[in-house]
Design a protein around this motif. Structure first.
Motif, PDB file in Angstrom:
ATOM      1  N   GLU A 198      -9.519   4.833  -1.519  1.00 24.17           N
ATOM      2  CA  GLU A 198     -10.328   3.620  -1.617  1.00 24.17           C
ATOM      3  C   GLU A 198     -10.088   2.687  -0.422  1.00 24.17           C
ATOM      4  O   GLU A 198     -11.027   2.212   0.215  1.00 24.17           O
ATOM      5  N   VAL A 199      -8.823   2.441  -0.112  1.00 20.54           N
ATOM      6  CA  VAL A 199      -8.482   1.532   0.987  1.00 20.54           C
ATOM      7  C   VAL A 199      -8.848   2.140   2.343  1.00 20.54           C
ATOM      8  O   VAL A 199      -9.393   1.459   3.217  1.00 20.54           O
ATOM      9  N   GLU A 214      -1.346  10.644  -6.346  1.00 23.22           N
ATOM     10  CA  GLU A 214      -2.653  10.112  -6.717  1.00 23.22           C
ATOM     11  C   GLU A 214      -3.713  11.180  -6.515  1.00 23.22           C
ATOM     12  O   GLU A 214      -3.449  12.212  -5.909  1.00 23.22           O
ATOM     13  N   GLY A 254      -8.135   8.293  -5.252  1.00 21.16           N
ATOM     14  CA  GLY A 254      -7.209   7.250  -5.687  1.00 21.16           C
ATOM     15  C   GLY A 254      -7.165   6.046  -4.765  1.00 21.16           C
ATOM     16  O   GLY A 254      -8.037   5.852  -3.909  1.00 21.16           O
ATOM     17  N   PRO A 255      -6.128   5.231  -4.905  1.00 22.12           N
ATOM     18  CA  PRO A 255      -6.033   3.981  -4.154  1.00 22.12           C
ATOM     19  C   PRO A 255      -5.981   4.164  -2.639  1.00 22.12           C
ATOM     20  O   PRO A 255      -6.546   3.349  -1.904  1.00 22.12           O
ATOM     21  N   THR A 256      -5.339   5.218  -2.156  1.00 13.72           N
ATOM     22  CA  THR A 256      -5.318   5.427  -0.702  1.00 13.72           C
ATOM     23  C   THR A 256      -6.717   5.730  -0.200  1.00 13.72           C
ATOM     24  O   THR A 256      -7.159   5.158   0.804  1.00 13.72           O
ATOM     25  N   ASP A 296       1.481   0.608  -1.836  1.00  9.90           N
ATOM     26  CA  ASP A 296       0.388  -0.351  -1.660  1.00  9.90           C
ATOM     27  C   ASP A 296       0.580  -1.176  -0.384  1.00  9.90           C
ATOM     28  O   ASP A 296      -0.384  -1.406   0.355  1.00  9.90           O
ATOM     29  N   ARG A 328      -0.372   1.026   2.471  1.00  9.36           N
ATOM     30  CA  ARG A 328      -1.828   1.203   2.550  1.00  9.36           C
ATOM     31  C   ARG A 328      -2.477   0.041   3.298  1.00  9.36           C
ATOM     32  O   ARG A 328      -3.316   0.232   4.167  1.00  9.36           O
ATOM     33  N   HIS A 329      -2.087  -1.172   2.925  1.00  7.89           N
ATOM     34  CA  HIS A 329      -2.713  -2.343   3.533  1.00  7.89           C
ATOM     35  C   HIS A 329      -2.303  -2.515   4.997  1.00  7.89           C
ATOM     36  O   HIS A 329      -3.125  -2.921   5.821  1.00  7.89           O
ATOM     37  N   THR A 351       2.164   7.401   2.767  1.00  9.66           N
ATOM     38  CA  THR A 351       2.181   6.465   1.634  1.00  9.66           C
ATOM     39  C   THR A 351       3.459   6.587   0.813  1.00  9.66           C
ATOM     40  O   THR A 351       4.006   5.582   0.367  1.00  9.66           O
TER      41      THR A 351
END
Length: 191
Positions: free
Chosen positions: A77-78, A69, A73-75, A29, A32-33, A55
């Protein structure tokens, strides 16, 4: 026909390649940010490219299962939001993808300027023979090209470079630009 009639018009494009330091103490996370911030700073670029397996860490086999993921998934999305904010096509490098049956893949994601996922590619040629990627991940089967406003992009990942038949297939499928994110081990840096 004279030469001027046979040469297609060349348009300029601007690309940025983002190299990320992958520290094992960072969470996926946090990475990612950090990557999203760098992508958002690439306003004015046509294409932004991130590295392979950034990641989870390309050589952090112990993290792959934990950080795996889906392609939504979260990657995704970001990175979708970052591509939209930058107004650029974003090749989000590759992620450790876990599909519905639990198989892991080294999968590249390509987002358009509006943040829509326009292509994903599962690495066909996995690195290694009896360790790492070759034993822990499934291999893809599809040649993937994606039309963009600056040409057709062909997708490949790292070790795929050693297999010319993939690139012949990409050219035959209309690729005009091939994007190949990589995470090479220290022993290969001079290459």
């Amino acid at each position: 026909m004279d030469r001027a009639e046979t040469v297609s018009e060349v348009t300029a494009m601007r690309a940025s390649l983002i190299q990320l330091s992958v520290d094992s103490s960072d969470s996926a996370d946090e990475r990612r940010h950090r990557a999203a911030s760098l992508v958002r700073g690439s306003t004015g670029d046509d294409l932004v490219v991130l590295p392979e397996l950034w990641t989870a860490g390309a050589w952090s086999y112990d993290r792959w299962g934990r950080d795996a993921e889906g392609v939504d998934g979260p990657t995704a999305e970001v990175m979708s939001a970052a591509a939209r904010e930058a107004g650029a096509w974003l090749h989000a490098g590759s992620i450790v993808e876990r599909d519905g049956d639990g198989t892991l893949y080294n999968t590249a994601l390509l987002f358009d300027r509006a943040g829509e996922l326009h292509g994903s590619y599962r690495k066909i040629h996995r690195y290694g023979f009896d360790t790492g990627e070759a034993t822990m991940m499934g291999g893809g089967a599809d040649i993937v090209t994606v039309p963009t406003d600056f040409g057709v992009i062909g997708l490949a990942i790292c070790y795929d470079l050693r297999f010319p038949e993939l690139f012949r297939g990409l050219l035959d499928a209309g690729a005009e630009l091939i994007v190949v994110p990589a995470a090479w081990p220290a022993a290969r840096l001079s290459h």
